[in-house]
Design a protein around this motif. Sequence first.
Motif, PDB file in Angstrom:
ATOM      1  N   HIS A  24       0.829  -1.210   0.000  1.00 52.72           N
ATOM      2  CA  HIS A  24       0.000   0.000   0.000  1.00 52.72           C
ATOM      3  C   HIS A  24       0.860   1.256   0.000  1.00 52.72           C
ATOM      4  O   HIS A  24       0.483   2.271  -0.591  1.00 52.72           O
ATOM      5  N   ALA A  25       2.028   1.221   0.606  1.00 49.98           N
ATOM      6  CA  ALA A  25       2.907   2.394   0.573  1.00 49.98           C
ATOM      7  C   ALA A  25       3.420   2.644  -0.845  1.00 49.98           C
ATOM      8  O   ALA A  25       3.467   3.788  -1.300  1.00 49.98           O
ATOM      9  N   ALA A  26       3.787   1.576  -1.549  1.00 55.36           N
ATOM     10  CA  ALA A  26       4.274   1.725  -2.927  1.00 55.36           C
ATOM     11  C   ALA A  26       3.155   2.209  -3.852  1.00 55.36           C
ATOM     12  O   ALA A  26       3.364   3.125  -4.663  1.00 55.36           O
ATOM     13  N   LEU A  27       1.973   1.614  -3.736  1.00 51.66           N
ATOM     14  CA  LEU A  27       0.842   2.041  -4.573  1.00 51.66           C
ATOM     15  C   LEU A  27       0.451   3.486  -4.278  1.00 51.66           C
ATOM     16  O   LEU A  27       0.178   4.272  -5.195  1.00 51.66           O
ATOM     17  N   SER A  28       0.407   3.838  -3.007  1.00 52.61           N
ATOM     18  CA  SER A  28       0.061   5.212  -2.630  1.00 52.61           C
ATOM     19  C   SER A  28       1.067   6.204  -3.188  1.00 52.61           C
ATOM     20  O   SER A  28       0.696   7.280  -3.661  1.00 52.61           O
ATOM     21  N   THR A  29       2.333   5.832  -3.156  1.00 56.40           N
ATOM     22  CA  THR A  29       3.376   6.704  -3.686  1.00 56.40           C
ATOM     23  C   THR A  29       3.206   6.892  -5.189  1.00 56.40           C
ATOM     24  O   THR A  29       3.240   8.021  -5.695  1.00 56.40           O
ATOM     25  N   PHE A 110      -5.174  11.477  -0.571  1.00 62.53           N
ATOM     26  CA  PHE A 110      -5.714  12.744  -0.062  1.00 62.53           C
ATOM     27  C   PHE A 110      -4.626  13.547   0.643  1.00 62.53           C
ATOM     28  O   PHE A 110      -4.539  14.770   0.486  1.00 62.53           O
ATOM     29  N   PHE A 111      -3.805  12.887   1.431  1.00 61.07           N
ATOM     30  CA  PHE A 111      -2.749  13.581   2.169  1.00 61.07           C
ATOM     31  C   PHE A 111      -1.513  13.850   1.315  1.00 61.07           C
ATOM     32  O   PHE A 111      -0.887  14.904   1.435  1.00 61.07           O
ATOM     33  N   ILE A 158      12.011  13.964  -7.952  1.00 67.03           N
ATOM     34  CA  ILE A 158      11.025  12.893  -7.819  1.00 67.03           C
ATOM     35  C   ILE A 158      11.475  11.792  -6.852  1.00 67.03           C
ATOM     36  O   ILE A 158      10.662  11.240  -6.113  1.00 67.03           O
ATOM     37  N   GLY A 159      12.753  11.511  -6.809  1.00 62.92           N
ATOM     38  CA  GLY A 159      13.245  10.477  -5.892  1.00 62.92           C
ATOM     39  C   GLY A 159      13.031  10.855  -4.442  1.00 62.92           C
ATOM     40  O   GLY A 159      12.559  10.045  -3.639  1.00 62.92           O
ATOM     41  N   GLY A 160      13.358  12.081  -4.097  1.00 64.77           N
ATOM     42  CA  GLY A 160      13.169  12.536  -2.721  1.00 64.77           C
ATOM     43  C   GLY A 160      11.702  12.604  -2.336  1.00 64.77           C
ATOM     44  O   GLY A 160      11.326  12.214  -1.224  1.00 64.77           O
ATOM     45  N   ILE A 165       7.049  10.314   0.574  1.00 64.04           N
ATOM     46  CA  ILE A 165       5.670   9.814   0.559  1.00 64.04           C
ATOM     47  C   ILE A 165       5.627   8.347   0.960  1.00 64.04           C
ATOM     48  O   ILE A 165       4.765   7.930   1.735  1.00 64.04           O
ATOM     49  N   PHE A 166       6.562   7.552   0.447  1.00 63.72           N
ATOM     50  CA  PHE A 166       6.589   6.131   0.811  1.00 63.72           C
ATOM     51  C   PHE A 166       6.748   5.966   2.323  1.00 63.72           C
ATOM     52  O   PHE A 166       6.038   5.176   2.949  1.00 63.72           O
ATOM     53  N   LEU A 167       7.659   6.707   2.919  1.00 60.10           N
ATOM     54  CA  LEU A 167       7.879   6.590   4.363  1.00 60.10           C
ATOM     55  C   LEU A 167       6.673   7.087   5.154  1.00 60.10           C
ATOM     56  O   LEU A 167       6.304   6.486   6.182  1.00 60.10           O
TER      57      LEU A 167
END
Length: 175
Positions: A24-29, A110-111, A158-160, A165-167
């Motif tokens: 979910h973190a990867a998809l959200s990112t 959303f966030f 984009i990397g940063g 976002i992933f974290l």
Amino acid sequence: RFDQAASLLTDPVVLRALRFTLLHAALSTLISIGLAIPVLIALRQTKSVWILQFVRMLFSLPLVLPQIVAALAIVVVFGQNGWFAAVADALQVSWPSIYGIVGILLAHVFFNMPLAVRIFDQALQSMPPEYDKIAEQLGLKGFRRFLLVEGVVIRNNIGGVANLIFLLCATSFTI
């Protein structure tokens, strides 16, 4: 103690939770950045100062809004008895449940999409003015200008942004 930690990392429940968290973190990112770039393109094309200020103010809201308030709002809008579910029922279309990964992705986007837009926009605002002059001299306009001038600034950041976002997604236990 090392044996306890090793057994914890091989526990199927822990591994399943870890896989779900990373998924979910990867998809959200990906979704957050994937939506942020077209929004950013639209913002950069807007010449109205009022619209720019309003959108920037609106995109500040997720930074100060408590996560539980946003989660409850998402339930009201997208939940089983929410506004979109009522429209889907009227159109006799099935509506997915938000009590799972769909709801988590909605809340994270959303966030994090406004956060990505704000960071990219800030990077573009700090772009050297020479970039604009060179783009004008070369006759670059519209999407081509965005791709060749502003896209370079976005690619450099984009990397940063993705890492941040992933974290944030991987550690958001409230949602």
